[in-house]
Design a protein around this motif. Structure first.
Motif, PDB file in Angstrom:
ATOM      1  N   LYS A   1       3.011   6.285  -7.999  1.00 12.05           N
ATOM      2  CA  LYS A   1       1.574   6.276  -8.289  1.00 12.05           C
ATOM      3  C   LYS A   1       1.194   6.652  -9.708  1.00 12.05           C
ATOM      4  O   LYS A   1       0.223   6.110 -10.241  1.00 12.05           O
ATOM      5  N   ASP A   2       1.939   7.517 -10.354  1.00 12.42           N
ATOM      6  CA  ASP A   2       1.572   7.876 -11.723  1.00 12.42           C
ATOM      7  C   ASP A   2       2.018   6.850 -12.763  1.00 12.42           C
ATOM      8  O   ASP A   2       1.591   6.925 -13.922  1.00 12.42           O
TER       9      ASP A   2
ATOM     10  N   CYS B   1       2.628   1.687  -3.472  1.00  6.81           N
ATOM     11  CA  CYS B   1       1.761   2.172  -4.552  1.00  6.81           C
ATOM     12  C   CYS B   1       1.354   3.625  -4.365  1.00  6.81           C
ATOM     13  O   CYS B   1       1.037   4.308  -5.338  1.00  6.81           O
ATOM     14  N   SER B   2       1.347   4.108  -3.100  1.00  5.76           N
ATOM     15  CA  SER B   2       0.959   5.494  -2.831  1.00  5.76           C
ATOM     16  C   SER B   2       2.111   6.466  -2.980  1.00  5.76           C
ATOM     17  O   SER B   2       1.918   7.672  -2.995  1.00  5.76           O
ATOM     18  N   ASP B   3       3.327   5.937  -3.099  1.00  2.04           N
ATOM     19  CA  ASP B   3       4.504   6.812  -3.143  1.00  2.04           C
ATOM     20  C   ASP B   3       4.479   7.702  -4.387  1.00  2.04           C
ATOM     21  O   ASP B   3       4.064   7.278  -5.470  1.00  2.04           O
TER      22      ASP B   3
ATOM     23  N   MET C   1       2.065   3.380 -12.019  1.00  6.69           N
ATOM     24  CA  MET C   1       1.500   2.061 -11.715  1.00  6.69           C
ATOM     25  C   MET C   1       0.177   1.941 -12.479  1.00  6.69           C
ATOM     26  O   MET C   1      -0.723   2.740 -12.264  1.00  6.69           O
TER      27      MET C   1
ATOM     28  N   HIS D   1       0.827  -1.205   0.000  1.00  2.21           N
ATOM     29  CA  HIS D   1       0.000   0.000   0.000  1.00  2.21           C
ATOM     30  C   HIS D   1       0.868   1.265   0.000  1.00  2.21           C
ATOM     31  O   HIS D   1       0.627   2.208  -0.745  1.00  2.21           O
ATOM     32  N   ARG D   2       1.895   1.248   0.857  1.00  2.00           N
ATOM     33  CA  ARG D   2       2.803   2.410   0.938  1.00  2.00           C
ATOM     34  C   ARG D   2       3.522   2.604  -0.395  1.00  2.00           C
ATOM     35  O   ARG D   2       3.677   3.720  -0.875  1.00  2.00           O
TER      36      ARG D   2
ATOM     37  N   GLU E   1      -3.551   0.745 -13.647  1.00  2.00           N
ATOM     38  CA  GLU E   1      -4.728   0.299 -12.895  1.00  2.00           C
ATOM     39  C   GLU E   1      -4.927  -1.196 -13.073  1.00  2.00           C
ATOM     40  O   GLU E   1      -4.791  -1.702 -14.197  1.00  2.00           O
TER      41      GLU E   1
END
Lengths: 222, 235
Positions: free
Chosen positions: B207-208, B201-203, B210, B198-199, B212
């Protein structure tokens, strides 16, 4: 504090030999432990639980596995006589060709060993193309690494003894001076280096070993 | 700085985890780059064939006029050229060796077993492939404990080499979970990795780039259909 370096290896493994070569080139004293791969020691299994393979370098009690990972570790830990080039692009190229040797060339060599007839011919064609690509990297250079031997020569050392012995044991014609004059010129230089010779795989013993293993495999697959 | 004058291009494909590694590394270093999408199903571009004649694969990083190939080699190159902080590889040789070891494990053993699931014939083969994947995750959960030492990432406070090497596979891991109906990253066996994922993928650097999961799943279905269509019937 004195450094304690141990290498768990196997005499016929080119991966093991390349680590020995790097250690010797750097003048690093080490204890060598020969592993019987048919009866792996509990220490080996403890130091490399994931793959249970040699070589494993143990430095002051901490294990490092995977020969290319070990080579980089050695170069970063003992900074004398660097084996990797300084320039990032040259380093990337050296790593690229080392990966090529291990993932492509040696995989195809195994195909040549176990295949017969048409399949073997195809594998030999494949390996010829791969060797030609590798040979290109030597053009205009003394060694793969330039003026003196380095990382890529240490990795390509597999061609000097292991590969030539394999060819002889198999009785195939895939790696000759005629086909690859530049590589063979490089081999000629390498075998004149004492340290390289100290790490050579003893030929007759190796031929015997390869032949025995191939026989056993043929027998078991019937 | 000289580097900022030299053009950086990435030849890639949006669905490739290996290409993602390259972009994450460049993002970490705040390097501007031009991204060129290869439409692999339509045939490889001239530039790709010229830049990677040996493997003809993406990603390729083109720095000025120099092509660099193989994703992990590219990541190390990026770390060494743009050597200002943040560093991607750890500084300690033993930690670097551990990061390289696990990255090699991911590429040589773990990810190939994920691919095996999609082509596995029959329930037993599928189960065996999934078991391999799960075993690998348990090993990686343990490795996370050792490498992170209580910090948020394998690399410590920030995303590092092994985070990049492993995290890029999360998209396809989620697709695999969706298709197989099995929770591969879960509270029971891999609680730390679940939180790490989770951490990661949010970095900001991730995030831009990765993709969907839905989009990947659709793409996966399309490839499978093409492969089944293209493969000759087994005699």
């Amino acid at each position: 504090m004195a450094d304690e370096v141990k290498l768990f290896g196997m005499w016929a493994s080119p991966y093991s030999r390349r680590v020995e070569l790097a250690l010797k080139l750097k003048g690093i004293p080490y204890e060598y432990i020969e592993e019987d791969l048919s009866n792996k020691s509990s220490l080996l299994l403890k130091y490399n639980p994931v793959h249970q393979k040699i070589p494993v370098l143990v430095h002051n009690g901490k294990p490092i596995a995977e020969s290319l990972v070990i080579l980089e570790y050695i170069d970063e830990t003992w900074r004398n006589n660097p084996v990797l080039p300084q320039d990032p692009y040259d380093r990337a190229m050296a790593r690229f060709w080392a990966k090529f040797i291990d993932e492509k060339l040696l995989t195809t060599a195994r195909k040549v060993s176990f295949a017969t007839g048409k399949e073997q011919d195809q594998a030999i064609e494949q390996i010829t193309e791969q060797l030609k690509l590798l040979e290109n990297e030597l053009k205009g250079k003394e060694y793969f690494s330039g003026q003196s031997i380095g990382y890529l020569d240490i990795v390509a050392n597999v061609l000097v003894f292991w590969f030539r012995n394999l060819q002889e044991a198999l009785g195939v014609d895939m790696f000759t001076e005629e086909k690859f004059p530049i590589i063979f010129e490089w081999i000629g230089k390498l075998v004149k280096i004492d340290t390289v010779n100290e790490c050579r795989i003893p030929k007759e013993k190796h031929l015997d070993y390869i032949r025995t293993r191939l026989e056993a495999l043929k027998f078991s697959s019937k | 700085m000289a580097e900022s004058d030299v053009k950086v291009k990435v030849l890639g494909s949006w669905s490739s985890p290996f290409v993602m590694r390259t972009m994450i590394a460049l993002n970490i270093k705040s390097v501007n780059y031009e991204y060129l999408e290869e439409r692999l199903w339509e045939g490889k571009s001239e530039l790709l064939l010229k830049s990677n004649p040996v493997h003809k694969k993406i990603p390729v990083l083109i720095h000025g006029d120099k092509p660099i190939c193989e994703s992990l080699i590219i990541v190390q190159y990026i770390d060494e050229v743009w050597s200002s902080t943040p560093s991607i590889l750890p500084s300690d040789p033993h930690e670097r060796a551990a990061a390289r070891f696990w990255a090699a494990y991911l590429d040589e053993k773990w990810f190939p077993s994920m691919r095996t699931i999609s082509i596995a014939q029959g329930e037993d083969a599928k189960k065996a492939a999934i078991a391999q994947l799960e075993e690998g995750l348990v090993l990686l959960e343990e490795a996370f404990g050792k490498c992170s030492k209580g910090k948020p990432f394998f690399g410590g406070d920030q995303i590092g080499y092994l985070d990049i090497a492993f995290g890029c596979f999360l998209g396809w891991l989620r697709v695999t979970e969706k298709i197989s109906g099995i929770n591969l990253l879960g509270e029971a066996k891999t609680p730390a990795l679940l939180k790490w994922a989770h951490r990661f993928c949010s970095d900001a650097s991730v995030k831009d780039v990765m993709p969907e999961t839905e989009k990947l799943a659709e793409f996966g279905k399309m490839i499978m259909a093409k492969m089944r269509g293209a493969a000759p019937p087994k005699s």
